[in-house]
Design a protein around this motif. Structure first.
Motif, PDB file in Angstrom:
ATOM      1  N   VAL A 159      10.217  -0.627   0.888  1.00 51.85           N
ATOM      2  CA  VAL A 159       9.966   0.807   0.891  1.00 51.85           C
ATOM      3  C   VAL A 159      10.474   1.396   2.190  1.00 51.85           C
ATOM      4  O   VAL A 159      10.927   2.516   2.243  1.00 51.85           O
ATOM      5  CB  VAL A 159       8.449   1.080   0.721  1.00 51.85           C
ATOM      6  N   GLY A 160      10.387   0.649   3.242  1.00 53.47           N
ATOM      7  CA  GLY A 160      10.809   1.106   4.565  1.00 53.47           C
ATOM      8  C   GLY A 160      10.686  -0.039   5.529  1.00 53.47           C
ATOM      9  O   GLY A 160      10.806  -1.185   5.154  1.00 53.47           O
ATOM     10  N   SER A 161      10.420   0.300   6.751  1.00 54.37           N
ATOM     11  CA  SER A 161      10.271  -0.726   7.766  1.00 54.37           C
ATOM     12  C   SER A 161       8.814  -1.113   7.925  1.00 54.37           C
ATOM     13  O   SER A 161       7.914  -0.310   7.677  1.00 54.37           O
ATOM     14  CB  SER A 161      10.799  -0.208   9.105  1.00 54.37           C
ATOM     15  N   ALA A 162       8.615  -2.329   8.348  1.00 59.06           N
ATOM     16  CA  ALA A 162       7.279  -2.793   8.670  1.00 59.06           C
ATOM     17  C   ALA A 162       6.837  -2.099   9.957  1.00 59.06           C
ATOM     18  O   ALA A 162       7.656  -1.549  10.682  1.00 59.06           O
ATOM     19  CB  ALA A 162       7.304  -4.317   8.854  1.00 59.06           C
ATOM     20  N   PRO A 163       5.556  -2.118  10.253  1.00 56.58           N
ATOM     21  CA  PRO A 163       5.059  -1.445  11.456  1.00 56.58           C
ATOM     22  C   PRO A 163       5.742  -1.886  12.741  1.00 56.58           C
ATOM     23  O   PRO A 163       5.856  -1.109  13.675  1.00 56.58           O
ATOM     24  CB  PRO A 163       3.572  -1.820  11.482  1.00 56.58           C
ATOM     25  N   ASP A 164       6.228  -3.126  12.797  1.00 55.63           N
ATOM     26  CA  ASP A 164       6.891  -3.593  14.014  1.00 55.63           C
ATOM     27  C   ASP A 164       8.380  -3.255  14.031  1.00 55.63           C
ATOM     28  O   ASP A 164       9.113  -3.676  14.911  1.00 55.63           O
ATOM     29  CB  ASP A 164       6.693  -5.098  14.195  1.00 55.63           C
TER      30      ASP A 164
ATOM     31  N   LEU B 217      -0.846  -6.226  -3.590  1.00 55.65           N
ATOM     32  CA  LEU B 217       0.033  -7.158  -2.881  1.00 55.65           C
ATOM     33  C   LEU B 217       0.749  -8.059  -3.876  1.00 55.65           C
ATOM     34  O   LEU B 217       1.957  -8.289  -3.758  1.00 55.65           O
ATOM     35  CB  LEU B 217      -0.774  -7.993  -1.881  1.00 55.65           C
ATOM     36  N   ASN B 218       0.040  -8.558  -4.871  1.00 60.02           N
ATOM     37  CA  ASN B 218       0.654  -9.429  -5.870  1.00 60.02           C
ATOM     38  C   ASN B 218       1.790  -8.719  -6.599  1.00 60.02           C
ATOM     39  O   ASN B 218       2.890  -9.257  -6.744  1.00 60.02           O
ATOM     40  CB  ASN B 218      -0.392  -9.922  -6.870  1.00 60.02           C
ATOM     41  N   SER B 219       1.534  -7.498  -7.066  1.00 61.66           N
ATOM     42  CA  SER B 219       2.546  -6.737  -7.792  1.00 61.66           C
ATOM     43  C   SER B 219       3.765  -6.466  -6.910  1.00 61.66           C
ATOM     44  O   SER B 219       4.910  -6.576  -7.356  1.00 61.66           O
ATOM     45  CB  SER B 219       1.942  -5.420  -8.279  1.00 61.66           C
ATOM     46  N   TRP B 220       3.521  -6.143  -5.648  1.00 60.78           N
ATOM     47  CA  TRP B 220       4.618  -5.870  -4.719  1.00 60.78           C
ATOM     48  C   TRP B 220       5.447  -7.136  -4.486  1.00 60.78           C
ATOM     49  O   TRP B 220       6.677  -7.095  -4.505  1.00 60.78           O
ATOM     50  CB  TRP B 220       4.066  -5.326  -3.401  1.00 60.78           C
ATOM     51  N   LEU B 221       4.770  -8.272  -4.291  1.00 60.52           N
ATOM     52  CA  LEU B 221       5.488  -9.527  -4.072  1.00 60.52           C
ATOM     53  C   LEU B 221       6.309  -9.924  -5.293  1.00 60.52           C
ATOM     54  O   LEU B 221       7.446 -10.398  -5.152  1.00 60.52           O
ATOM     55  CB  LEU B 221       4.514 -10.653  -3.701  1.00 60.52           C
ATOM     56  N   VAL B 222       5.773  -9.728  -6.490  1.00 58.41           N
ATOM     57  CA  VAL B 222       6.533 -10.028  -7.709  1.00 58.41           C
ATOM     58  C   VAL B 222       7.801  -9.173  -7.744  1.00 58.41           C
ATOM     59  O   VAL B 222       8.895  -9.679  -8.029  1.00 58.41           O
ATOM     60  CB  VAL B 222       5.674  -9.814  -8.974  1.00 58.41           C
ATOM     61  N   ALA B 223       7.687  -7.881  -7.429  1.00 58.02           N
ATOM     62  CA  ALA B 223       8.853  -6.994  -7.431  1.00 58.02           C
ATOM     63  C   ALA B 223       9.882  -7.429  -6.389  1.00 58.02           C
ATOM     64  O   ALA B 223      11.091  -7.434  -6.651  1.00 58.02           O
ATOM     65  CB  ALA B 223       8.423  -5.551  -7.181  1.00 58.02           C
TER      66      ALA B 223
ATOM     67  N   ALA C 250       0.833  -1.204   0.000  1.00 51.61           N
ATOM     68  CA  ALA C 250       0.000   0.000   0.000  1.00 51.61           C
ATOM     69  C   ALA C 250       0.871   1.259   0.000  1.00 51.61           C
ATOM     70  O   ALA C 250       0.585   2.218  -0.707  1.00 51.61           O
ATOM     71  CB  ALA C 250      -0.939  -0.005   1.202  1.00 51.61           C
ATOM     72  N   ALA C 251       1.944   1.240   0.777  1.00 52.49           N
ATOM     73  CA  ALA C 251       2.854   2.394   0.831  1.00 52.49           C
ATOM     74  C   ALA C 251       3.527   2.632  -0.516  1.00 52.49           C
ATOM     75  O   ALA C 251       3.905   3.759  -0.839  1.00 52.49           O
ATOM     76  CB  ALA C 251       3.899   2.179   1.923  1.00 52.49           C
ATOM     77  N   ASP C 252       3.675   1.563  -1.292  1.00 54.08           N
ATOM     78  CA  ASP C 252       4.296   1.654  -2.622  1.00 54.08           C
ATOM     79  C   ASP C 252       3.238   1.803  -3.724  1.00 54.08           C
ATOM     80  O   ASP C 252       3.567   1.752  -4.896  1.00 54.08           O
ATOM     81  CB  ASP C 252       5.149   0.399  -2.859  1.00 54.08           C
ATOM     82  N   ASP C 253       1.964   1.969  -3.306  1.00 53.84           N
ATOM     83  CA  ASP C 253       0.836   2.124  -4.232  1.00 53.84           C
ATOM     84  C   ASP C 253       0.765   0.980  -5.239  1.00 53.84           C
ATOM     85  O   ASP C 253       0.607   1.178  -6.436  1.00 53.84           O
ATOM     86  CB  ASP C 253       0.917   3.472  -4.955  1.00 53.84           C
ATOM     87  N   ARG C 254       0.913  -0.255  -4.716  1.00 56.41           N
ATOM     88  CA  ARG C 254       0.856  -1.462  -5.539  1.00 56.41           C
ATOM     89  C   ARG C 254      -0.123  -2.443  -4.927  1.00 56.41           C
ATOM     90  O   ARG C 254      -0.404  -2.399  -3.732  1.00 56.41           O
ATOM     91  CB  ARG C 254       2.216  -2.171  -5.566  1.00 56.41           C
TER      92      ARG C 254
END
Length: 64
Positions: A49-54, A28-34, A22-26
């Motif tokens: 893109v950065g760190s996860a919430p944790d 989930l599938n598109s983000w995982l492929v990248a 979501a932060a990368d405006d993609r």
């Protein structure tokens, strides 16, 4: 051509990936492929893109 792959993620990893996509405006599938493409090419920080919430790396690629 595409292939379907079923992958099981722990809830926290799934949520981190959803948030990173979501932060990368993609999708989930598109983000995982990248992420997988970059990881397979040996690029450090693949798709992150950065760190996860944790506070962990969202892509699960260790940098230590």
């Amino acid at each position: 051509m595409t292939k379907n792959v079923n992958v099981r993620f722990p809830d926290d990893v799934h949520q981190a990936a959803v948030d990173a996509a979501a932060a990368d405006d993609r999708s989930l599938n598109s983000w995982l492929v990248a992420v997988v493409r970059r990881a397979a090419a040996g690029q450090e920080g693949a798709g992150c893109v950065g760190s996860a919430p944790d506070g962990s790396r969202a892509n699960g690629v260790a940098t230590d």
